[in-house]
Write an enzyme that holds these catalytic residues in place. Structure first.
Site, mmCIF file in Angstrom:
data_model
loop_
_atom_site.group_PDB
_atom_site.id
_atom_site.type_symbol
_atom_site.label_atom_id
_atom_site.label_comp_id
_atom_site.label_asym_id
_atom_site.label_seq_id
_atom_site.Cartn_x
_atom_site.Cartn_y
_atom_site.Cartn_z
ATOM 1 N N ARG A 18 -9.816 1.442 9.221
ATOM 2 C CA ARG A 18 -9.680 -0.006 9.416
ATOM 3 C C ARG A 18 -10.970 -0.664 9.886
ATOM 4 O O ARG A 18 -11.073 -1.890 9.876
ATOM 5 C CB ARG A 18 -8.574 -0.296 10.443
ATOM 6 C CG ARG A 18 -7.195 0.037 9.935
ATOM 7 C CD ARG A 18 -6.159 -0.107 11.026
ATOM 8 N NE ARG A 18 -4.855 0.345 10.567
ATOM 9 C CZ ARG A 18 -3.895 -0.468 10.125
ATOM 10 N NH1 ARG A 18 -4.105 -1.747 10.077
ATOM 11 N NH2 ARG A 18 -2.748 0.021 9.738
ATOM 12 N N ARG A 54 -1.715 -12.297 11.347
ATOM 13 C CA ARG A 54 -1.955 -10.883 11.004
ATOM 14 C C ARG A 54 -2.896 -10.767 9.812
ATOM 15 O O ARG A 54 -3.790 -9.928 9.794
ATOM 16 C CB ARG A 54 -0.631 -10.197 10.641
ATOM 17 C CG ARG A 54 -0.048 -9.363 11.768
ATOM 18 C CD ARG A 54 0.910 -8.283 11.322
ATOM 19 N NE ARG A 54 1.794 -8.575 10.227
ATOM 20 C CZ ARG A 54 3.086 -8.878 10.344
ATOM 21 N NH1 ARG A 54 3.645 -8.957 11.526
ATOM 22 N NH2 ARG A 54 3.825 -9.100 9.292
ATOM 23 N N ARG A 113 12.556 -8.637 10.813
ATOM 24 C CA ARG A 113 11.658 -8.161 11.864
ATOM 25 C C ARG A 113 11.238 -9.336 12.736
ATOM 26 O O ARG A 113 10.948 -10.429 12.232
ATOM 27 C CB ARG A 113 10.393 -7.545 11.234
ATOM 28 C CG ARG A 113 10.556 -6.095 10.874
ATOM 29 C CD ARG A 113 9.402 -5.544 10.105
ATOM 30 N NE ARG A 113 8.086 -5.890 10.644
ATOM 31 C CZ ARG A 113 6.954 -5.286 10.282
ATOM 32 N NH1 ARG A 113 6.995 -4.319 9.388
ATOM 33 N NH2 ARG A 113 5.804 -5.636 10.780
ATOM 34 N N ARG A 120 11.082 -10.009 3.898
ATOM 35 C CA ARG A 120 11.430 -8.630 4.287
ATOM 36 C C ARG A 120 12.686 -8.592 5.150
ATOM 37 O O ARG A 120 12.849 -9.400 6.067
ATOM 38 C CB ARG A 120 10.266 -7.985 5.064
ATOM 39 C CG ARG A 120 9.089 -7.687 4.190
ATOM 40 C CD ARG A 120 8.113 -6.733 4.822
ATOM 41 N NE ARG A 120 7.419 -7.274 5.985
ATOM 42 C CZ ARG A 120 6.255 -6.802 6.423
ATOM 43 N NH1 ARG A 120 5.672 -5.796 5.808
ATOM 44 N NH2 ARG A 120 5.684 -7.337 7.486
ATOM 45 N N LYS A 170 0.834 -1.222 0.000
ATOM 46 C CA LYS A 170 0.000 0.000 0.000
ATOM 47 C C LYS A 170 0.858 1.259 0.000
ATOM 48 O O LYS A 170 0.644 2.175 -0.793
ATOM 49 C CB LYS A 170 -0.887 0.065 1.266
ATOM 50 C CG LYS A 170 -1.978 -0.937 1.354
ATOM 51 C CD LYS A 170 -2.862 -0.671 2.566
ATOM 52 C CE LYS A 170 -2.157 -0.787 3.895
ATOM 53 N NZ LYS A 170 -1.703 -2.123 4.227
#
Length: 243
Positions: free
Chosen positions: A100, A189, A178, A134, A23
């Site tokens: 959200r 998630r 992370r 990532r 996004k």
């Protein structure tokens, strides 16, 4: 804030999509192309935390306890940011990852006109692979992705190719993952996001404002197609010609 007719301002768009879908990448590219600010509520929270503003200590307590920041605080930060932008002559915006919940969407509707909601979509198996790839440079803080995604088309689903975004040599040895980028956490998630987002998508679909966009691949494949569905190819050509 006074509502301005669409003819007298720039776009007022919202970008939705699962964590890791990109996004921020597409919203920031479009913000540069259209000359509107890219506003991510996560950045607003981080900026406030780093400030000496009255909300900073209250926010620090909420974030440190792992709690969700309330709608009231988010709207306070967002209203402040939009007001500041308006005072500086900004026209329009692209909101990233907000609202959200339906409650947030309803409150937003009460204060400002949203023209369009772009819902970026990507297959879950690809999203998981992307999130697991990532990496962050522990020295410069930049984000990279070591996953080379090359999924064959099958069962009616299209093939998807996404090249890795590899770090330069000086960052290579300083790559860290992370702590929350494990498969279990990523899938959880995504599940939570999907449960929360479906009513929001429905809210905007009922208003005729939802544009669903299935990402066909990485930026080289997706960007031209996104510009096409948004009727913005001419805008990019003009910008490139003027550069």
């Amino acid at each position: 804030m006074a509502r301005r007719p669409a003819a007298e301002r720039n776009v007022q768009w919202v970008f939705l999509g699962c964590p890791g879908v990109g996004k921020g990448t597409y919203a920031s590219r479009l913000s540069r192309l259209l000359g509107v600010p890219h506003i991510a509520t996560g950045d607003l929270v981080r900026d406030e935390l780093a400030s000496t503003g009255p909300l900073a200590s209250q926010l620090a307590e909420i974030v440190n306890q792992g709690k969700l920041v309330s709608d009231e605080i988010i709207f306070n930060l967002l209203s402040k940011r939009l007001k500041k932008g308006e005072d500086q002559g900004e026209s329009g915006f692209i909101l990233d990852g907000f609202p959200r919940t339906v409650k947030q969407a309803e409150i937003l509707d009460g204060v400002i006109d949203i023209d369009m909601v772009v819902n970026l979509k990507l297959r879950e198996d690809v999203l998981v692979e992307k999130c697991l790839g990532r990496r962050i440079c522990s020295q410069c803080g930049k984000n990279f992705n070591v996953a080379c995604i090359d999924v064959k088309g099958e069962n009616g689903l299209p093939a998807i190719y996404m090249a890795p975004l590899l770090p330069p040599n000086n960052c290579m040895s300083k790559m860290i993952t992370r702590a929350d980028d494990t498969e279990e956490v990523v899938r959880n998630r995504l599940r939570i996001y999907n449960d929360m987002s479906q009513p929001v998508e429905g809210f905007y679909r009922d208003q005729g404002k939802l544009l669903e966009f299935d990402l066909p691949g990485g930026i080289p494949e997706s960007w031209p197609k996104l510009l096409h569905v948004l009727n913005l190819e001419d805008q990019e050509e003009l910008k490139l010609a003027a550069a």
